[in-house]
Enzyme design. Structure first.
Site, mmCIF file in Angstrom:
data_model
loop_
_atom_site.group_PDB
_atom_site.id
_atom_site.type_symbol
_atom_site.label_atom_id
_atom_site.label_comp_id
_atom_site.label_asym_id
_atom_site.label_seq_id
_atom_site.Cartn_x
_atom_site.Cartn_y
_atom_site.Cartn_z
ATOM 1 N N GLY A 13 -55.049 79.469 -50.236
ATOM 2 C CA GLY A 13 -55.366 80.695 -49.482
ATOM 3 C C GLY A 13 -55.967 80.422 -48.120
ATOM 4 O O GLY A 13 -57.117 80.769 -47.864
ATOM 5 N N ALA A 14 -55.149 79.824 -47.224
ATOM 6 C CA ALA A 14 -55.730 79.385 -45.947
ATOM 7 C C ALA A 14 -55.091 80.045 -44.723
ATOM 8 O O ALA A 14 -55.140 79.496 -43.631
ATOM 9 C CB ALA A 14 -55.628 77.869 -45.837
ATOM 10 N N ARG A 16 -56.055 82.814 -43.324
ATOM 11 C CA ARG A 16 -57.045 83.529 -42.514
ATOM 12 C C ARG A 16 -58.434 83.271 -43.089
ATOM 13 O O ARG A 16 -58.572 82.565 -44.096
ATOM 14 C CB ARG A 16 -56.757 85.034 -42.482
ATOM 15 N N ASN A 91 -59.928 78.183 -52.939
ATOM 16 C CA ASN A 91 -60.507 79.215 -52.066
ATOM 17 C C ASN A 91 -59.860 80.586 -52.233
ATOM 18 O O ASN A 91 -60.498 81.607 -51.979
ATOM 19 C CB ASN A 91 -60.363 78.742 -50.605
ATOM 20 N N SER A 143 -69.331 82.831 -54.937
ATOM 21 C CA SER A 143 -69.938 83.841 -54.057
ATOM 22 C C SER A 143 -71.365 84.097 -54.533
ATOM 23 O O SER A 143 -71.654 83.968 -55.733
ATOM 24 C CB SER A 143 -69.142 85.147 -54.148
ATOM 25 N N TYR A 156 -65.219 91.249 -59.604
ATOM 26 C CA TYR A 156 -65.372 90.137 -58.650
ATOM 27 C C TYR A 156 -66.558 89.248 -59.047
ATOM 28 O O TYR A 156 -66.457 88.015 -59.064
ATOM 29 C CB TYR A 156 -65.577 90.739 -57.260
ATOM 30 N N LYS A 160 -66.507 85.284 -60.105
ATOM 31 C CA LYS A 160 -67.227 84.275 -59.315
ATOM 32 C C LYS A 160 -68.297 83.568 -60.146
ATOM 33 O O LYS A 160 -68.601 82.400 -59.922
ATOM 34 C CB LYS A 160 -67.835 84.935 -58.067
ATOM 35 N N ILE A 189 -69.880 86.693 -45.077
ATOM 36 C CA ILE A 189 -69.148 85.931 -44.054
ATOM 37 C C ILE A 189 -68.168 86.884 -43.357
ATOM 38 O O ILE A 189 -67.463 87.641 -44.030
ATOM 39 C CB ILE A 189 -68.349 84.765 -44.693
HETATM 40 P P1 NAP Z 1 -59.392 86.743 -46.928
HETATM 41 O O1 NAP Z 1 -59.697 86.789 -45.473
HETATM 42 O O2 NAP Z 1 -58.981 87.981 -47.616
HETATM 43 O O3 NAP Z 1 -58.261 85.607 -47.190
HETATM 44 C C1 NAP Z 1 -57.774 85.360 -48.470
HETATM 45 C C2 NAP Z 1 -56.762 84.235 -48.452
HETATM 46 O O4 NAP Z 1 -56.346 84.003 -49.811
HETATM 47 C C3 NAP Z 1 -55.502 84.539 -47.662
HETATM 48 O O5 NAP Z 1 -55.063 83.363 -47.048
HETATM 49 C C4 NAP Z 1 -54.492 84.975 -48.736
HETATM 50 O O6 NAP Z 1 -53.140 84.671 -48.415
HETATM 51 C C5 NAP Z 1 -54.922 84.077 -49.884
HETATM 52 N N1 NAP Z 1 -54.535 84.590 -51.191
HETATM 53 C C6 NAP Z 1 -54.809 85.808 -51.739
HETATM 54 N N2 NAP Z 1 -54.274 85.892 -52.963
HETATM 55 C C7 NAP Z 1 -53.648 84.702 -53.196
HETATM 56 C C8 NAP Z 1 -52.918 84.161 -54.273
HETATM 57 N N3 NAP Z 1 -52.695 84.869 -55.398
HETATM 58 N N4 NAP Z 1 -52.408 82.904 -54.175
HETATM 59 C C9 NAP Z 1 -52.603 82.172 -53.046
HETATM 60 N N5 NAP Z 1 -53.308 82.631 -52.000
HETATM 61 C C10 NAP Z 1 -53.820 83.863 -52.072
HETATM 62 O O7 NAP Z 1 -60.635 86.156 -47.761
HETATM 63 P P2 NAP Z 1 -61.955 85.361 -47.259
HETATM 64 O O8 NAP Z 1 -62.987 86.356 -46.896
HETATM 65 O O9 NAP Z 1 -61.586 84.292 -46.303
HETATM 66 O O10 NAP Z 1 -62.415 84.724 -48.653
HETATM 67 C C11 NAP Z 1 -62.003 83.432 -49.065
HETATM 68 C C12 NAP Z 1 -62.727 83.073 -50.357
HETATM 69 O O11 NAP Z 1 -64.147 83.138 -50.130
HETATM 70 C C13 NAP Z 1 -62.448 84.045 -51.499
HETATM 71 O O12 NAP Z 1 -62.409 83.335 -52.728
HETATM 72 C C14 NAP Z 1 -63.640 84.975 -51.467
HETATM 73 O O13 NAP Z 1 -63.874 85.563 -52.717
HETATM 74 C C15 NAP Z 1 -64.744 84.006 -51.068
HETATM 75 N N6 NAP Z 1 -65.915 84.659 -50.465
HETATM 76 C C16 NAP Z 1 -65.807 85.392 -49.321
HETATM 77 C C17 NAP Z 1 -66.949 85.974 -48.776
HETATM 78 C C18 NAP Z 1 -66.911 86.778 -47.509
HETATM 79 O O14 NAP Z 1 -67.957 87.326 -47.141
HETATM 80 N N7 NAP Z 1 -65.798 86.860 -46.811
HETATM 81 C C19 NAP Z 1 -68.188 85.815 -49.408
HETATM 82 C C20 NAP Z 1 -68.243 85.054 -50.576
HETATM 83 C C21 NAP Z 1 -67.108 84.473 -51.085
HETATM 84 P P3 NAP Z 1 -52.135 85.800 -47.781
HETATM 85 O O15 NAP Z 1 -52.584 85.939 -46.353
HETATM 86 O O16 NAP Z 1 -50.781 85.214 -47.876
HETATM 87 O O17 NAP Z 1 -52.349 87.044 -48.587
#
Ligand code: NAP
Length: 248
Positions: A13-14, A16, A91, A143, A156, A160, A189
């Site tokens: 999942g990279a 974005r 991720n 998380s 969620y 986590k 984040i």
């Molecule tokens: P995001 O911006 O929504 O990006 C998610 C990424 O995961 C995208 O590249 C997406 O690909 C990919 N993805 C989604 N479903 C998938 C699947 N079934 N198989 C493969 N790839 C998949 O999320 P983020 O905010 O960067 O979060 C990344 C990680 O950090 C997550 O696990 C999230 O729970 C964790 N996290 C985030 C925060 C925060 O504040 N943002 C806080 C704590 C933890 P596509 O573009 O192709 O859909």
């Protein structure tokens, strides 16, 4: 010599957000990088090109991390192309928020499959390669919500929290083979995932951050760099909070 010179990393999942920040950091530190996406093919191609500028190999794979067989195929493809895997960053993650009263079964299952089952799928598929190498660093993105819970995110939070239990167990199972497994628990984040939240929710979150700002994907990527590199060879089974001192 760069910190990760000669190492191969796989990040799910990279396209974005945090995953994109991680692949940039790993490639800039000398690692060859394989990464996945679900549907964003154009962004994946763009990132592949950006990473090659660091002088490393980079390859994007469309692969649904929630799918067991697709994960097995992914690992086989990565090993065929890159020869080994030293760092795995689980991720990929999604949210399907709602109070329990309104949450349906599909929202529960989608989140559990994408966030938690995916970690099992990828780790299980890569296990044999890591055991043969007698080395590896697995980093699972959890998380702070998995530690402290959050109203409206029971699915969620459960996924986590599950990641943390899985991480500690795998660290114990594979430690004797020099394979480490750690979790990172990011706080708030700035990414597209959090951009979906309303202004009031964002302000409420920010009030609970003593460092007084949202984190960046690079803040999380720096923790991944530490846990993926030989700077952390005696660190395993841990959860590293990257959350600006938020109380958890
Ligand atoms: P995001 O911006 O929504 O990006 C998610 C990424 O995961 C995208 O590249 C997406 O690909 C990919 N993805 C989604 N479903 C998938 C699947 N079934 N198989 C493969 N790839 C998949 O999320 P983020 O905010 O960067 O979060 C990344 C990680 O950090 C997550 O696990 C999230 O729970 C964790 N996290 C985030 C925060 C925060 O504040 N943002 C806080 C704590 C933890 P596509 O573009 O192709 O859909």
């Amino acid at each position: 010599m760069k910190l990760l010179e000669g190492k191969v990393a796989l990040v799910t999942g990279a396209t974005r957000g945090i995953g994109k920040g991680i692949v940039h950091k790993l490639a800039a530190s000398g690692a060859n990088v394989a990464f996945t996406y679900a549907s964003s093919a154009a962004s994946a191609k763009e990132i592949e090109t950006e990473l090659k500028v660091y002088g490393v190999e980079a390859k994007a794979y469309q692969s649904n991390a929630a799918d067991y067989e697709a994960s097995e195929q992914l690992i086989a493809n990565v090993v065929e192309s890159f020869g080994r895997i030293d760092i795995i960053v689980n991720n990929a993650g999604i949210t399907r928020d709602g109070l329990l009263m309104r949450m349906n079964e599909a929202q529960w299952d989608e989140v559990m499959n994408t966030n938690l089952k995916s970690v099992f799928n990828i780790t299980k598929a890569a296990q044999r390669t890591l055991l043969k190498q007698r080395s590896g660093s697995i980093i699972n993105i959890s998380s702070v919500v998995g530690i402290r819970g959050n109203a409206g995110q029971s699915n969620y939070a459960a996924s986590k929290a599950g990641i943390i239990g899985f991480t500690k167990s795998i660290a114990q199972e594979l430690g004797s083979r020099n394979i480490r497994c750690n979790a990172i628990a990011p706080g708030f984040i700035s990414t597209e995932m959090t951009a979906e939240l309303g202004e009031d929710t964002v302000n409420e979150w920010l009030k609970s951050v003593p460092l007084g700002r949202a984190g960046t994907p690079e803040d999380v990527a720096n923790a991944v760099l530490f846990l993926g590199s030989d700077l952390s060879t005696y660190v395993s089974g841990q959860t590293l909070n990257v959350c600006g001192a938020m109380l958890t």
